[in-house]
Design an enzyme around this catalytic site. Structure first.
Site: not given
Ligand code: HPA
Length: 236
Positions: A20, A24, A43, A87, A90, A162, A180-181, A204, A217
């Site tokens: 991401g 990195r 960018r 990919r 994390s 939310e 998220m990807e 996490d 990490r």
């Molecule tokens: N949410 C979404 N994406 C993430 C998270 C998370 O808690 N941790 C690492 N990528």
């Protein structure tokens, strides 16, 4: 050169690793590739091409979230001929048995929406990993003494969520982790007959609230780069 990638034709390898974070990508290229050269900085989204054990490899940032990844993956595949996209990122663990630092190999990626969802209309498309990459990554990780979790993940549209009820349903249905990807990467790879896999480290842990330190990490990131490189070239 495309709208978002400044590389010349031929500057991008068929094998692309996608973290991401663009910094990195720089760190991994300088540490693991021979003769890395910067091929994109439009960018600030850095991409580098070099070789690993003689094989051409590009390491290119995806940015955070599916809309960002979708722009880079579309251009890498359609304009530059990328064929294998891995990919490395994390994730947040969603199950008690998935611990901090553990490796997760995403067999499938559930999403509320992806940049591709509109084309599916009423269909719920199931984005899935390339099996040859998945199998090779699991074997490579095990050979390094790791015990990867292999299963479904959740590609969320939000980091600051939310809608806790969505996570609850994911947990209830055995989803291992959230990021998220991956769902959009898998969808694009399927559309353009490419191979894709998401290799993730737990940074996490949602059930306990624990987080990895930045030193941890970095170590886990370096393990993922090595596993991704071995995986890509053990299956060609
Ligand atoms: N949410 C979404 N994406 C993430 C998270 C998370 O808690 N941790 C690492 N990528």
């Amino acid at each position: 050169m495309t709208i978002h990638i400044g590389a010349a034709p031929g500057d991008i390898a068929e094998t692309v690793l996608m973290p991401g974070d663009p910094l990195r990508a720089k760190w991994a290229a300088e540490r693991f590739l021979e003769n890395p050269r910067c091929v994109n900085e439009v960018r600030g989204m850095l991409g580098f091409t070099g070789t690993w054990q003689g094989h051409p490899v590009t390491i290119h940032g995806s940015g955070m979230g599916m809309p960002s990844l979708s722009i880079y993956a579309n251009e890498l595949i359609r304009d530059y001929g990328a064929k294998t996209l891995i990919r490395i990122g994390s994730c947040g663990a969603m199950q008690p048995q998935v611990a901090l630092r553990d490796l997760v190999l995403a067999m499938s990626a559930t999403a509320v929406s992806t940049p591709s969802s509109t084309i599916f209309r009423e269909l719920t498309y199931a984005p899935t990993a390339d099996f040859s990459l998945l199998e090779a990554a699991a074997a490579t990780a095990r050979a390094r003494g790791l015990a990867p979790h292999v299963g479904g993940i959740y590609s969320s549209d939000t980091f600051y969520d939310e809608r806790p009820d969505l996570d609850e349903q994911m947990v209830r249905h055995g989803i291992l982790a959230v990021e998220m990807e991956a769902a959009e990467l898998y969808t694009l790879a399927a559309r353009y007959q490419c191979r894709a896999l998401a290799i993730l480290t737990v940074s996490d842990h949602l059930p306990s609230g624990e987080r990895l330190s930045s030193a941890d990490r970095e170590q886990s990131f370096s393990d993922m780069v090595e596993i991704a490189l071995e995986t890509a070239f053990s299956t060609q």
